[in-house]
Design a protein around this motif. Structure first.
Motif, PDB file in Angstrom:
ATOM      1  N   ALA A 292       0.799  -1.219   0.000  1.00 52.32           N
ATOM      2  CA  ALA A 292       0.000   0.000   0.000  1.00 52.32           C
ATOM      3  C   ALA A 292       0.835   1.274   0.000  1.00 52.32           C
ATOM      4  CB  ALA A 292      -0.948   0.005   1.202  1.00 52.32           C
ATOM      5  N   TYR A 293       2.011   1.236   0.646  1.00 61.26           N
ATOM      6  CA  TYR A 293       2.784   2.467   0.818  1.00 61.26           C
ATOM      7  C   TYR A 293       4.240   2.342   0.379  1.00 61.26           C
ATOM      8  CZ  TYR A 293      -1.285   2.838   3.840  1.00 61.26           C
ATOM      9  OH  TYR A 293      -2.569   2.806   4.322  1.00 61.26           O
ATOM     10  N   ASN A 294       4.592   1.175  -0.185  1.00 63.82           N
ATOM     11  CA  ASN A 294       5.957   0.933  -0.656  1.00 63.82           C
ATOM     12  C   ASN A 294       6.986   1.104   0.471  1.00 63.82           C
ATOM     13  OD1 ASN A 294       7.780   0.175  -2.683  1.00 63.82           O
ATOM     14  ND2 ASN A 294       8.263   2.315  -3.177  1.00 63.82           N
ATOM     15  N   ILE A 295       6.618   0.618   1.657  1.00 62.12           N
ATOM     16  CA  ILE A 295       7.498   0.696   2.825  1.00 62.12           C
ATOM     17  C   ILE A 295       8.014  -0.704   3.133  1.00 62.12           C
ATOM     18  CG2 ILE A 295       7.644   1.224   5.282  1.00 62.12           C
ATOM     19  CD1 ILE A 295       5.403   3.230   4.911  1.00 62.12           C
ATOM     20  N   ASP A 296       9.326  -0.887   3.068  1.00 63.31           N
ATOM     21  CA  ASP A 296       9.917  -2.166   3.471  1.00 63.31           C
ATOM     22  C   ASP A 296       9.997  -2.232   4.988  1.00 63.31           C
ATOM     23  OD1 ASP A 296      10.301  -3.258   0.935  1.00 63.31           O
ATOM     24  OD2 ASP A 296      12.199  -2.193   0.662  1.00 63.31           O
ATOM     25  N   ALA A 297       9.828  -3.410   5.529  1.00 63.44           N
ATOM     26  CA  ALA A 297       9.860  -3.573   6.983  1.00 63.44           C
ATOM     27  C   ALA A 297      10.398  -4.953   7.333  1.00 63.44           C
ATOM     28  CB  ALA A 297       8.468  -3.386   7.582  1.00 63.44           C
ATOM     29  N   LYS A 298      11.012  -5.034   8.488  1.00 64.67           N
ATOM     30  CA  LYS A 298      11.549  -6.297   8.999  1.00 64.67           C
ATOM     31  C   LYS A 298      10.630  -6.801  10.106  1.00 64.67           C
ATOM     32  CE  LYS A 298      15.612  -8.270  11.345  1.00 64.67           C
ATOM     33  NZ  LYS A 298      15.679  -9.454  10.474  1.00 64.67           N
ATOM     34  N   LEU A 299      10.332  -8.084  10.064  1.00 68.85           N
ATOM     35  CA  LEU A 299       9.467  -8.696  11.070  1.00 68.85           C
ATOM     36  C   LEU A 299      10.280  -9.610  11.977  1.00 68.85           C
ATOM     37  CD1 LEU A 299       6.759  -9.543  12.347  1.00 68.85           C
ATOM     38  CD2 LEU A 299       6.492 -11.188  10.466  1.00 68.85           C
ATOM     39  N   ASP A 300      10.204  -9.377  13.266  1.00 73.18           N
ATOM     40  CA  ASP A 300      10.822 -10.238  14.266  1.00 73.18           C
ATOM     41  C   ASP A 300       9.756 -10.646  15.273  1.00 73.18           C
ATOM     42  OD1 ASP A 300      13.766 -10.054  13.563  1.00 73.18           O
ATOM     43  OD2 ASP A 300      13.332  -7.927  13.883  1.00 73.18           O
ATOM     44  N   THR A 301      10.018 -11.720  15.988  1.00 68.04           N
ATOM     45  CA  THR A 301       9.112 -12.135  17.055  1.00 68.04           C
ATOM     46  C   THR A 301       9.891 -12.313  18.343  1.00 68.04           C
ATOM     47  OG1 THR A 301       9.357 -14.467  16.428  1.00 68.04           O
ATOM     48  CG2 THR A 301       7.457 -13.257  15.531  1.00 68.04           C
TER      49      THR A 301
END
Length: 314
Positions: A292-301
């Protein structure tokens, strides 16, 4: 009349199957107090602070009563329709996973423990409820009794959701599992009702998790950046509201660099019928930010119950 009877039978069968499907998966572990009392602990230097953690593996190998007690409690729970995951099998899986070394031993001289053994165990076994058991054998002359304390902890929140404790009548029996069964029997049904009430709440209101959103220091985008006339932080809140059960969550913190959502209720199942966990749910937000916004993000838990999304790259 036959149709009415058939309809009633099918209704009862449906309710029975539905109730069975709602049973949580459980795993019995000895409590920290029991492990410490019997010397089944490991010691770590956590940045200068000495900490003790249960050594489940050694306890299982050296204490035959522990295996018998876990088996007896598992038998009692299974008789009441609650499936159990086996602690010994879970520990075996951990031993075959090379990642265990990275979280229980130090790569440097600091001996920093990234995860406790219980956290590793929960991540590996993925039981809904951890049953922590403590018991003490009391001796009065030739008779013995067992005092027990049983706590049900939600693996995602670590909140206590069920508890039972008591002391059985003195007996000449010398077998700890038999004494434990005698002391637990009077309390087990109430304990199971507490477990079932908790799981019923999960199905109705969703599983409780936590979501933290943050940004890399070098990112050009923060949570006050605007997209289509709206700040990113509010857009993320909208996504969370749309993807939680009944829109239930609370925003504990919100700034340009960080957002924290607590008491986030996520569904137990995805739209395709697959079981939903915190990582899978949060990955939906990560994809939404990119698409939707062309934002890369990293997912951690962190453990089973917390997801961390960092925007501005991976």
């Amino acid at each position: 009349m036959k149709r009415l009877i058939l309809g009633l039978v099918m209704s009862v069968a449906s309710v029975a199957c539905f109730g069975q499907a709602k049973k949580p998966t459980l795993m019995v572990v000895p409590s920290d107090a029991w492990c410490t009392k019997h010397g089944y602990v490991k010691t770590y230097d956590n940045q200068g602070v000495t900490e003790k953690y249960p050594d489940y593996q050694r306890a299982l190998q050296e204490d035959t009563d522990l295996l018998l007690v876990i088996s007896k409690l598992g038998e009692m729970m299974a008789d009441r329709g609650f499936p159990l995951k086996d602690l010994e099998a879970a520990m075996r899986s951990i031993r075959t996973d090379a990642a265990e070394d990275a979280v229980t031993t130090s790569k440097d001289e600091g001996d920093v423990l990234a995860e406790t053994p219980l956290e590793v165990l929960k991540r590996t076994a993925k039981a809904d409820i951890i049953l922590q058991l403590t018991w003490t054998v009391n001796k009065t002359g030739p008779k013995q009794s067992v005092t027990f304390n049983l706590r049900g902890l939600d693996s995602y929140t670590d909140k206590q959701v069920a508890a039972a404790s008591g002391t059985g009548a003195p007996s000449f029996s010398a077998e700890v599992p038999v004494l434990l069964e005698e002391s637990v029997l009077a309390h087990i049904d109430n304990f199971n009702n507490q477990l079932q009430n908790h799981f019923d709440d999960l199905f109705e209101n969703g599983r409780e998790v936590k979501l933290t959103c943050r940004r890399w220091s070098g990112s050009d985008v923060d949570f006050e950046s605007e997209f289509d006339g709206e700040e990113l932080g509010f857009l993320i809140e909208d996504w969370v509201a749309e993807n939680t059960v009944q829109g239930r969550f609370s925003t504990a913190d919100a700034s340009e660099n960080r957002m924290v959502f607590e008491q986030v209720r996520i569904p137990l199942e995805a739209a395709n019928g697959r079981a939903m966990d915190t990582r899978q749910w949060a990955n939906g937000l990560r994809r939404h930010l990119r698409e939707a916004y062309n934002i890369d993000a990293k997912l951690d838990t962190k453990g089973l119950g917390e997801a961390i999304i960092t925007i501005g790259g991976k």
